[in-house]
Design a protein around this motif. Structure first.
Motif, PDB file in Angstrom:
ATOM      1  N   LEU A 226       0.847  -1.196   0.000  1.00 35.05           N
ATOM      2  CA  LEU A 226       0.000   0.000   0.000  1.00 35.05           C
ATOM      3  C   LEU A 226       0.879   1.240   0.000  1.00 35.05           C
ATOM      4  N   ARG A 227       0.373   2.316  -0.646  1.00 35.50           N
ATOM      5  CA  ARG A 227       1.171   3.528  -0.828  1.00 35.50           C
ATOM      6  C   ARG A 227       0.390   4.762  -0.410  1.00 35.50           C
ATOM      7  N   GLU A 228       1.131   5.797  -0.006  1.00 40.81           N
ATOM      8  CA  GLU A 228       0.522   7.115   0.169  1.00 40.81           C
ATOM      9  C   GLU A 228       0.078   7.613  -1.205  1.00 40.81           C
ATOM     10  N   GLN A 229      -0.781   8.617  -1.198  1.00 44.49           N
ATOM     11  CA  GLN A 229      -1.243   9.238  -2.454  1.00 44.49           C
ATOM     12  C   GLN A 229      -0.082   9.575  -3.384  1.00 44.49           C
ATOM     13  N   ASP A 230       1.013  10.060  -2.806  1.00 42.98           N
ATOM     14  CA  ASP A 230       2.145  10.479  -3.648  1.00 42.98           C
ATOM     15  C   ASP A 230       3.078   9.326  -4.019  1.00 42.98           C
ATOM     16  N   GLY A 231       2.762   8.113  -3.572  1.00 40.04           N
ATOM     17  CA  GLY A 231       3.522   6.945  -4.020  1.00 40.04           C
ATOM     18  C   GLY A 231       4.395   6.302  -2.960  1.00 40.04           C
ATOM     19  N   LEU A 232       4.703   7.000  -1.862  1.00 40.40           N
ATOM     20  CA  LEU A 232       5.582   6.421  -0.842  1.00 40.40           C
ATOM     21  C   LEU A 232       4.955   5.148  -0.253  1.00 40.40           C
ATOM     22  N   ALA A 233       5.718   4.074  -0.255  1.00 36.70           N
ATOM     23  CA  ALA A 233       5.204   2.815   0.305  1.00 36.70           C
ATOM     24  C   ALA A 233       4.992   2.977   1.804  1.00 36.70           C
ATOM     25  N   LEU A 234       3.844   2.508   2.301  1.00 36.50           N
ATOM     26  CA  LEU A 234       3.581   2.621   3.742  1.00 36.50           C
ATOM     27  C   LEU A 234       4.599   1.781   4.515  1.00 36.50           C
ATOM     28  N   SER A 235       5.118   2.359   5.595  1.00 34.16           N
ATOM     29  CA  SER A 235       6.084   1.667   6.446  1.00 34.16           C
ATOM     30  C   SER A 235       6.046   2.294   7.831  1.00 34.16           C
ATOM     31  N   SER A 236       6.163   1.454   8.856  1.00 32.61           N
ATOM     32  CA  SER A 236       6.216   1.996  10.219  1.00 32.61           C
ATOM     33  C   SER A 236       7.416   2.912  10.382  1.00 32.61           C
ATOM     34  N   ARG A 237       8.447   2.699   9.575  1.00 34.67           N
ATOM     35  CA  ARG A 237       9.672   3.496   9.714  1.00 34.67           C
ATOM     36  C   ARG A 237       9.548   4.877   9.057  1.00 34.67           C
ATOM     37  N   ASN A 238       8.465   5.123   8.300  1.00 33.70           N
ATOM     38  CA  ASN A 238       8.323   6.449   7.671  1.00 33.70           C
ATOM     39  C   ASN A 238       8.266   7.577   8.709  1.00 33.70           C
ATOM     40  N   VAL A 239       7.841   7.274   9.933  1.00 27.47           N
ATOM     41  CA  VAL A 239       7.749   8.338  10.962  1.00 27.47           C
ATOM     42  C   VAL A 239       9.119   8.915  11.320  1.00 27.47           C
ATOM     43  N   TYR A 240      10.171   8.166  11.030  1.00 26.24           N
ATOM     44  CA  TYR A 240      11.512   8.663  11.339  1.00 26.24           C
ATOM     45  C   TYR A 240      11.941   9.791  10.404  1.00 26.24           C
ATOM     46  N   LEU A 241      11.302   9.922   9.238  1.00 26.37           N
ATOM     47  CA  LEU A 241      11.803  10.824   8.180  1.00 26.37           C
ATOM     48  C   LEU A 241      11.561  12.290   8.531  1.00 26.37           C
TER      49      LEU A 241
END
Lengths: 305, 305
Positions: A189-204
Motif C-alpha cells: 500500500l502507498r501514500e497518495q504520492d507513491g511512498l510505500a507505507l512503512s512503520s519506519r516512515n515516521v523517522y523521516l
C-alpha cells in the motif's frame, strides 16, 4: 448495517500469554467446526498496509488473529530495536476497525522465556538483498514465524509484498518444512504520492520525506524501461542506480534485479524479455535517508509490472 | 475379546503421500471431535522397542500414526544409509499387532521433492556425544521431526530413551519453537541378556553379539558404583572406560557422564551425590564393533538409577 460491519466493530480480545491464546483458539475451534483462522503477524505501529492484511484475512476466514511483537531476534546489534516505534492504543483501534478478532501481544519474556537454542535457518534465498545488508535478520524472522505458526496454527497467514524477500523466505520455509498453512502475499500500500507505507516512515524529516519519493518514482520508471526492446538486466539496474543517486539525501544500500521468488542472480548481459520467460523478476531497492533505511520493490512479469 | 485387542488386529491404513495422510487425518478428526493423535516416528526395521512405543501410543490416544522413513539428512557421507536394514512387510505386521492405525511410508522424493534450503538447528545440546561423533546428524533429526510434526500434527509423540540425546534435542526444539505436542520419553527395551534393542543389532557377528553385552553390563555396574560414598564423575567415567576396554572387539567412541537433559559437562572432580542434587545425570556410551556402532545409556537420579 451488515453483519460484516458489525463484527468489525467488536472489540478484539487482547491476549498476552501463549497459554491463554491456545485455550481461546481451542474453544473457538470446538464451538465452530471447520473454523478457518487467518493470521497477520506484525511488529505493531500499524498503518493501512497492515490494515489491508487484516481486512483481507477477516473477509477470507471465520477468525482473524493479529500478533504484535517486536522480535529482538531479527534486529542486528546496531539496528533500531530500541527506537522501533510503538503505539499499542492506536494499534488496537486499527485492529478493531479492520476486523481482527484476537490481538496477541506477548512480551519478550513470554516469547523467549529462557535462552533459546533452536533456530530455523533458510539458506540461499536469505543471502542477498536485505539478508546481505542485515546478517542474521532472516534467521530471526524464520524462527519467530515458526514459533507464531505453532502457537496460532493458522489456516492462512498474510504478509505484505513490500517485504518481498520476507514473503519468499517464509514461503520457502513453509514448503521445505511442510507447515500446514497457506501464505497469502498482499500488494504494497502507498501514500497518495507513491511512498510505500512503512512503520519506519515516521523517522523521516520533512526534507527526507520529500526525497523518499525517489524510490516509488524510480520503480515506476523502471517498469517502463523494462519494456524497451533489447534492454538488459545490467542496463536496467544501472539506470535505476543513477536515478536514485540523483537524490542528494539518498544513500543506496542495494538496487538489484533478481529472479522471484528464488532470488537467484541474473547475468547483467541477459535481456529482460528473455529472463522474464523463466520467472518473474524482482527489482528491489533499499535506500538510507540518514539513520532510516527504507525498502521498496516492484515485481516485473511477462505482461509488464 | 476386548475392544482393544480387536482394534489392534485391524490392518493399519498404509499411506505413502503427504496429501493422502493429511486428508485421512482431517477426515478422522472431523468424525471424532477432540480426537487425540499419538505419533511414533521411526526409521523402520521395527523391533519390540518400537513396539512398546506404538502400544503406549495406542493405549493413550484415539489414533496412532507410525511413520517409517530412513531420513538421508541425518546420515553422514560415510555412514550406513545405504545398508540401513529395511523390511516393510515385517514392519507392517508389527505395526498391526501393536495397534497402529495409520502407517506413513513416504519415499525420499515425497519428503524432499526439491533441494531443501531450510534447516532446524539446535545448538549446545547437539554438540556433545552423538552430535560430536556424527556432525550434522541432529540437524537432520530436527529438520525431519519438524516436517513430520507439521504433517501429522500429533497430540503426543513417542521417542525411546535409548536415544536419550535425541529425546533431549527434540524436547529442546519443541520448547524453543512452541510446537504444540507433548514429547513422551519411553524406557529402553532389552533382550533377555541385557542388550538394548536396536535395528543395527542385525549387523553383529555372533562373536560381536556376545561382546556387545559389555554395554549393558557396564551400565549396571556403573549404577552400583555411582552409589559409593565420595565417588567423583571422573572416577566413574574412568571405571566405565576401563570396563569397556576389556572387551577386545569393542572400540570406544565415547563413554561420558553429562547432566540430563541439558547435556552440560560435569567437572571430573565433582562428587556424584553433589552433582545429582541439581539434575539427573546421563551416562552415555557409544561403542563400535567392526563397522557397527551401538549406543546405550543409563540415567542416574537422586534415588539411584
Amino acid at each position: 448495517m451488515s453483519t460484516l460491519t458489525q463484527s468489525r466493530q467488536k472489540t478484539p480480545l487482547v491476549v498476552r500469554t501463549i497459554k491463554e491464546l491456545r485455550e481461546t483458539l481451542a474453544r473457538r475451534r470446538s464451538e465452530t467446526s471447520g473454523l478457518k483462522t487467518g493470521f497477520v503477524p506484525t511488529m505493531g505501529f500499524l498503518h493501512d498496509g497492515h490494515g489491508s492484511l487484516i481486512r483481507r484475512s477477516a473477509a477470507e476466514n471465520g477468525l482473524t488473529v493479529l500478533s504484535i511483537f517486536v522480535n529482538p531476534l531479527q534486529f542486528g546489534p546496531t539496528e533500531d530495536l530500541d527506537r522501533y516505534p510503538r503505539d499499542e492504543e492506536r494499534d488496537l483501534k486499527l485492529a478493531q476497525r479492520e476486523g481482527a478478532d484476537i490481538v496477541f501481544l506477548p512480551s519478550v519474556q513470554e516469547m523467549y522465556p529462557r535462552r533459546a537454542l533452536t533456530r530455523v535457518l533458510v539458506s540461499e534465498v536469505t543471502e542477498s538483498l536485505c539478508g546481505a545488508s542485515r546478517p542474521g535478520h532472516f534467521d530471526g524472522v524464520g524462527t519467530v514465524v515458526s514459533k507464531l505458526f505453532h502457537i496460532v496454527e493458522p489456516t492462512r497467514a498474510y504478509f505484505g509484498l513490500k517485504d518481498a524477500q520476507q514473503v519468499a523466505v517464509v514461503q520457502q520455509m513453509v514448503d521445505d518444512l511442510n507447515f500446514n498453512v497457506e501464505i497469502v502475499a498482499c500488494p504494497t500500500l502507498r501514500e497518495q504520492d507513491g511512498l510505500a507505507l512503512s512503520s519506519r516512515n515516521v523517522y523521516l524529516s520533512p526534507q527526507q520525506r520529500v526525497e523518499a519519493l525517489v524510490l516509488s518514482r524510480t520503480l515506476q520508471q523502471a517498469s517502463h524501461w523494462s519494456k524497451e526492446a533489447g534492454i538488459t538486466a545490467g542496463q536496467l539496474e544501472e539506470r535505476v542506480r543513477l536515478a536514485l543517486s540523483r537524490s542528494p539525501l539518498a544513500s543506496i544500500d542495494y538496487a538489484e534485479l533478481r529472479r522471484y521468488p528464488s532470488l537467484e542472480a541474473i547475468e547483467p548481459q541477459q535481456q529482460l524479455d528473455e529472463a522474464l520467460q523463466h520467472s518473474p523478476l524482482l527489482l528491489a531497492l533499499a535506500v538510507r535517508f540518514g539513520n532510516t533505511r527504507l525498502i521498496d520493490n516492484a515485481i516485473l512479469s511477462m505482461k509488464g509490472a
